[in-house]
Design a protein around this motif. Structure first.
Motif, mmCIF file in Angstrom:
data_model
loop_
_atom_site.group_PDB
_atom_site.id
_atom_site.type_symbol
_atom_site.label_atom_id
_atom_site.label_comp_id
_atom_site.label_asym_id
_atom_site.label_seq_id
_atom_site.Cartn_x
_atom_site.Cartn_y
_atom_site.Cartn_z
ATOM 1 N N ILE A 245 0.857 -1.195 0.000
ATOM 2 C CA ILE A 245 0.000 0.000 0.000
ATOM 3 C C ILE A 245 0.888 1.237 0.000
ATOM 4 O O ILE A 245 1.696 1.430 0.919
ATOM 5 C CB ILE A 245 -0.912 0.015 1.234
ATOM 6 C CG1 ILE A 245 -1.702 -1.296 1.334
ATOM 7 C CG2 ILE A 245 -1.868 1.206 1.190
ATOM 8 C CD1 ILE A 245 -1.909 -1.776 2.743
ATOM 9 N N ILE A 246 0.732 2.091 -1.005
ATOM 10 C CA ILE A 246 1.524 3.310 -1.079
ATOM 11 C C ILE A 246 0.708 4.469 -0.517
ATOM 12 O O ILE A 246 -0.482 4.614 -0.819
ATOM 13 C CB ILE A 246 2.004 3.591 -2.516
ATOM 14 C CG1 ILE A 246 3.142 4.625 -2.508
ATOM 15 C CG2 ILE A 246 0.873 4.000 -3.446
ATOM 16 C CD1 ILE A 246 3.960 4.653 -3.790
ATOM 17 N N SER A 247 1.335 5.280 0.344
ATOM 18 C CA SER A 247 0.641 6.358 1.043
ATOM 19 C C SER A 247 1.142 7.719 0.580
ATOM 20 O O SER A 247 2.349 7.977 0.552
ATOM 21 C CB SER A 247 0.830 6.220 2.556
ATOM 22 O OG SER A 247 0.156 5.058 3.032
ATOM 23 N N GLU A 248 0.180 8.586 0.276
ATOM 24 C CA GLU A 248 0.485 9.884 -0.328
ATOM 25 C C GLU A 248 1.193 10.836 0.615
ATOM 26 O O GLU A 248 2.140 11.531 0.217
ATOM 27 C CB GLU A 248 -0.820 10.525 -0.813
ATOM 28 C CG GLU A 248 -0.645 11.885 -1.461
ATOM 29 C CD GLU A 248 -1.899 12.368 -2.147
ATOM 30 O OE1 GLU A 248 -2.107 13.605 -2.178
ATOM 31 O OE2 GLU A 248 -2.668 11.541 -2.665
ATOM 32 N N THR A 252 5.381 6.558 1.991
ATOM 33 C CA THR A 252 5.806 5.238 2.424
ATOM 34 C C THR A 252 5.036 4.156 1.687
ATOM 35 O O THR A 252 3.983 4.406 1.089
ATOM 36 C CB THR A 252 5.560 5.039 3.941
ATOM 37 O OG1 THR A 252 4.165 5.211 4.208
ATOM 38 C CG2 THR A 252 6.384 6.004 4.770
ATOM 39 N N ILE A 253 5.586 2.942 1.765
ATOM 40 C CA ILE A 253 4.864 1.750 1.340
ATOM 41 C C ILE A 253 4.725 0.841 2.553
ATOM 42 O O ILE A 253 5.716 0.508 3.212
ATOM 43 C CB ILE A 253 5.579 1.009 0.198
ATOM 44 C CG1 ILE A 253 5.614 1.880 -1.060
ATOM 45 C CG2 ILE A 253 4.873 -0.317 -0.111
ATOM 46 C CD1 ILE A 253 6.397 1.274 -2.206
ATOM 47 N N THR A 254 3.480 0.485 2.852
ATOM 48 C CA THR A 254 3.200 -0.448 3.946
ATOM 49 C C THR A 254 3.028 -1.840 3.353
ATOM 50 O O THR A 254 2.315 -2.015 2.358
ATOM 51 C CB THR A 254 1.926 -0.033 4.697
ATOM 52 O OG1 THR A 254 2.138 1.252 5.295
ATOM 53 C CG2 THR A 254 1.571 -1.052 5.775
ATOM 54 N N VAL A 255 3.684 -2.805 3.957
ATOM 55 C CA VAL A 255 3.592 -4.203 3.522
ATOM 56 C C VAL A 255 2.730 -4.944 4.530
ATOM 57 O O VAL A 255 2.924 -4.827 5.745
ATOM 58 C CB VAL A 255 4.981 -4.860 3.442
ATOM 59 C CG1 VAL A 255 4.873 -6.261 2.851
ATOM 60 C CG2 VAL A 255 5.944 -4.004 2.625
ATOM 61 N N ALA A 256 1.756 -5.692 4.019
ATOM 62 C CA ALA A 256 0.857 -6.413 4.926
ATOM 63 C C ALA A 256 0.568 -7.814 4.404
ATOM 64 O O ALA A 256 0.446 -8.023 3.196
ATOM 65 C CB ALA A 256 -0.452 -5.642 5.096
#
Length: 382
Positions: A245-248, A252-256
């Motif tokens: 998930i890329i956050s504006e 960051t990129i969150t990995v889940a």
């Protein structure tokens, strides 16, 4: 002895002829394959507040990394995001206006123009994403300004007039951007059992189970993001139950990890898309993954770069490169067929830039090739 020798020579000649014929056939097949791969069709969605008029078609040559001149295939207002049916016959485009609309197009026989089949209100404001489910009988639209998701049924490529609509609620810490919900992307799980919606305004990825009849069930929080992240787009790993998930706002990129049975996500990693020494304003936009699942790519608007990440064995990410996009404000980008190139739409500099991709290292390098056009914001290969 002489007779046997003659038979041997005749046999060798026959085998040579067969071998030669076979080689010629194989060569012809290879040449035909190469000919088929001389160019690919890429669609470009645009904002039409300046000189663009709608959806354009561009040919991409992977051998030369060149883009052809763009040709208008559909006049449409602000078609900012597109998706296509698997058979390539239909194109679905959101019109990012207030009120928002969904336009459905079908290619003509010559595949030179997209013919408008329907245009319906999508039950929201400023739609910015449209995703299609694996069985090709639903499209889901994320409405940014109204903070809701609209789902249309599809039959034979044609969408129903009335969508299912689900509203989000809440807010988060960045003002005024997170004063209210802002749905930014809507994608189905790989098996189509869930619809997920990244909501930038409330720092959540929302989930909806989809019944066998295509009905959205009660919403649930698939993943609670960190306050101020602003989740925008996300991508699934091609083989593992992992989502990126890329956050504006947090860049960051969150990995889940994704539980395929419940639709719940569990955070395992979070990495920056920017170099440590960059302190100016920047806002992430799009995210893509290579078809082998080994590399993840994200776009930085402000730093104006593509961040390249190596995917570790556990799915976590390691930043290995940030490459200039040769333009300003990379809103959307795509990997070319066979992952040979990365092609970037730079909204503010009015250009589409082409980068060669190394399959082993994941690195990308600018080819020197670009296409000038007004406000390109979405790239989709046919």
């Amino acid at each position: 002895m002489y007779l046997n020798h003659s038979k041997l020579i005749v046999g060798i000649v026959i085998l040579s002829i067969i071998s030669c014929t076979s080689n010629k056939k194989e060569k012809k097949q290879e040449e035909t394959l190469e000919k088929k791969q001389e160019s690919y069709t890429m669609l470009v969605g645009t904002y039409t507040s300046e000189s663009s008029e709608g959806i354009y078609k561009v040919q991409f040559n992977p051998n030369t990394a060149e883009l052809s001149e763009a040709s208008l295939v559909a006049s449409s207002e602000n078609p900012s995001f597109l998706t296509q049916s698997k058979d390539g016959k239909f194109v679905y485009a959101v019109n990012e206006n207030d009120p928002g609309t969904l336009s459905t197009f079908q290619w003509n026989k010559e595949k030179t123009q997209l013919e408008l089949q329907s245009k319906f209100s999508d039950g929201g404001k400023h739609p910015c994403f449209v995703g299609i489910n694996p069985s090709q009988d639903q499209v889901a639209i994320a409405n940014y300004s109204s903070g809701n998701v609209s789902v249309y049924s599809i039959k034979d490529g044609v969408v129903s007039e009335k969508p299912q609509t689900k509203n989000h609620s809440g807010s988060s810490i960045i003002k005024p951007n997170q004063d209210a919900p802002h749905a930014h992307s809507s994608k189905y799980s790989k098996d189509g059992k869930f619809l997920f919606v990244a909501d930038l305004g409330i720092d959540k990825v929302m989930g909806y189970a989809v019944s066998e009849k295509g009905e959205l069930q009660d919403q649930f929080i698939a993943l609670e993001m960190d306050a101020g992240d602003g989740p925008r787009h996300f991508i699934f790993h091609p083989t593992d139950d992992i989502v990126y998930i890329i956050s504006e706002f947090s860049n960051t990129i969150t990995v889940a990890n994704l539980n395929a049975e419940t639709g719940k996500m569990t955070k395992i990693d979070k990495v920056s898309t920017l170099p440590d020494d960059f302190k100016d304003a920047s806002y992430c936009a799009d995210i893509q993954i290579s078809s082998d699942g080994k590399f993840v790519y994200g776009s930085n608007r402000g730093h104006n770069s593509i961040a390249v990440f190596e995917v570790k064995n556990d799915g976590k990410l390691n930043l290995i490169q940030t490459e200039s996009v040769q333009g300003d404000w990379p809103r959307n980008f795509t990997l070319a067929p066979n992952d040979t190139h990365v092609i970037v739409a730079n909204q503010k500099s009015d250009n589409i830039a082409v980068f060669k991709r190394d399959a082993n290292s994941g690195f990308i390098n600018y080819t020197g090739n670009e296409l000038k056009m007004s406000m390109p914001v979405c790239l989709k290969f046919d």
